[in-house]
Write a protein that holds these residues in place. Structure first.
Motif: not given
Ligand code: F6P
Length: 531
Positions: A127-148
């Motif tokens: 659903t997010v990858r359907d950018t026309a519908a989601s409007g999402i152009r940037h994904v920011v992963n906030i995590g460290i170590g194994g979560s990054d």
């Protein structure tokens, strides 16, 4: 399990004798001259990965003794215990079941929960990858170590498969210089933040998550529920943070083994559901190889045994990883956590101090860049450092000429490390840039390479989700193998605790300036910071 520790086995003593008699002085050039079948005998196939071990300081006797060691240390029973979900992470009383995350539906432990979250996460990703519908152009992963480190390594590695309309950013450090330049270029309406934390308590991640939330509202962001998601085992804490979309995982997934779980959400967003499933399938194929292949042909086992041979008999303290693929630029950093957090231990399973070395230092850079930096030391320095070359046969770009040059460089470096150059050879060559003021012999001595420096070459057909999955799983099982032989717990990480606790004590002192009772150096540094 009452398996003996490696240093208390007959095979260990046999290996020590073998090292003295034949191992220390093994010369690779002579070994190849003696045995035309060396390459064939010492190259191995595993799913998606071909490995040439023939440029390593081993012969068939070395491998035989190492395999004896594996059997005496009951490696197969230890492997079975892990795969069966026994609580082999004894200090935390936890199972170690990252392999269940990539088992096909109905085949692994906890299958219903694993596939429930996987299906939900992949459906969400689409659903997010359907950018026309989601409007999402940037994904920011906030995590460290194994979560990054896993997603941060995989997303650029699979760039050819990444959604062209979404940019991926990874924020880990509590240093505001990490998140600030990322946020400066974003708009709330186009941005999705993933707060990735197994525990949802990690200081760095929580501080960055708060900063992101504050930026979001300060810049006109309205729908927090749409623009923030969490990936965590602590669903309750994520809800308290105000996040309504959460993908969970379980305490039997170690942080550094978690990219296959919900922590892989940035990867799923980048490459889509089908490719994410291929990544899992590649890892599962390597799991089957590790579980079912006899030890003598089992690639992760052989690599783990080689690590023991080099660390404990040759005394090599580090290993350099040189991926000849720019996409794998973060692989060395990923492997640092995987190997050094897993096997950087000084006591055995019973808490007894170890009389032998464990995790080597793992480091490296992509080739050919490393050749113009630290390879000088690999070729002519005083330490011997085994190097691991990763070559990828087919590129995912159209610049065939560049790729041929890249491969020629990788092959040449491994060759140069092994063959070296004698002083006599150097004397017979012209060295146009050498000083005319020096005599020829002195120049030749500087231009001598000792050679006989070991390397492994791993080869992939192409860097795809499937082959990358297999490669990473191979490294996981290799780390398991050396850790099992060393008799340590590869799945805890108490070494990160003390610094965290002391940081909590120092934080209020940095506000109050109170240095009473601190050691002289810390007090002095603190005063200087506050002056
Ligand atoms: O560095 C210690 C560690 O616990 C790692 O093992 C883990 O990957 C990392 O911190 C992040 O932890 P969390 O995912 O809980 O925020």
């Amino acid at each position: 399990m009452n398996a003996p520790r490696c240093d208390r086995t007959e095979a260990w003593a046999a290996l020590a004798g073998h090292y003295e008699a034949h191992g220390r002085d093994l010369d690779l050039r002579e070994a190849f001259a003696r045995d035309a079948g060396r390459f064939a005998a010492l190259s191995f196939e595993a799913p998606e990965v071909f490995a040439d071990l023939s440029k390593n300081l081993v012969d068939t006797a070395t491998l035989k003794f190492l395999l004896d060691l594996a059997r005496e240390c009951q490696l197969e029973a230890r492997r079975h215990a892990m795969l069966a979900g026994e609580p082999i992470n004894t200090t935390e009383g936890r199972a170690v079941l990252h392999t269940a995350l990539r088992a096909p539906k109905g085949q692994g432990a906890h299958s219903a929960e694993v596939h429930g979250v996987l299906d939900a996460m992949l459906a969400y990703a689409e659903t997010v990858r359907d950018t026309a519908a989601s409007g999402i152009r940037h994904v920011v992963n906030i995590g460290i170590g194994g979560s990054d480190l896993g997603p941060q390594m995989v997303v650029p590695a699979l760039d050819a498969f990444v959604h062209p309309g979404i940019q991926f950013h990874f924020v880990a450090n509590v240093d505001g210089h990490d998140i600030t330049p990322v946020l400066r270029r974003l708009k709330p309406a186009e941005t999705l933040f993933i707060i990735a934390s197994k525990t949802f308590t990690t200081q760095e991640t929580m501080a960055n998550a708060m900063a992101a939330k504050a930026w979001f509202t300060a810049n006109g962001g309205t729908d927090t529920a749409k623009h923030f998601v969490a990936t965590t085992t602590n669903v309750k804490a994520a809800a308290e943070f105000g996040i309504t979309t959460t993908f969970g995982f379980w305490d039997w997934v170690g942080g550094r083994y978690s990219l296959w779980s919900a922590i892989g959400l940035p990867i799923a967003l980048a490459i889509g559901a089908e490719h994410f499933r291929s990544l899992l399938a590649g890892a599962h194929a390597m799991d089957r190889h590790f579980a079912d292949t006899p030890l003598a042909k089992n690639l992760p086992v052989l690599l783990g045994l080689l690590d023991v041979w080099y660390r404990n008999f040759h005394g090599f303290t580090s290993r350099s990883v040189a991926p000849y693929h720019q996409g794998l630029k973060r692989l060395p950093a990923y492997l640092q956590q995987l190997e050094m957090e897993s096997n950087g231990k000084r006591v055995d399973l019973y808490g007894e101090p170890l009389p032998f070395g464990t995790s080597p230092v793992v480091w490296g850079e992509p080739g050919t860049n490393g050749q113009h930096a630290y390879f000088q030391m690999l070729h002519q320095g005083t330490d011997v450092i085994p190097v691991e070359f990763i070559l990828v046969k087919k590129p995912t770009h159209a610049l065939a000429d560049l790729h041929t040059k890249l491969l020629a460089n990788g092959l040449a470096q491994a060759q140069a490390l092994m063959l070296g150059k004698s002083t006599a050879q150097a004397l017979g060559e012209k060295a146009p840039t050498a000083s005319k003021a020096l005599d020829a012999l002195t120049v030749a001595k500087h231009r001598t390479f000792p050679g006989n420096r070991p390397s492994t070459t791993l080869m992939l057909e192409q860097l795809t989700p499937r082959s990358l999955g297999a490669l990473i799983a191979m490294y996981e099982h290799r780390v398991f193998t050396s850790g099992a032989l060393w008799g340590i717990n590869s799945f805890d990480q108490w070494g990160v605790e003390l610094g965290k606790a002391l940081c909590s004590e120092l934080l209020p002192r940095l506000a109050s300036g109170d240095s009473a009772g601190l050691d002289g150096s810390t007090a002095g540094l603190m005063k200087r910071l506050l002056a």
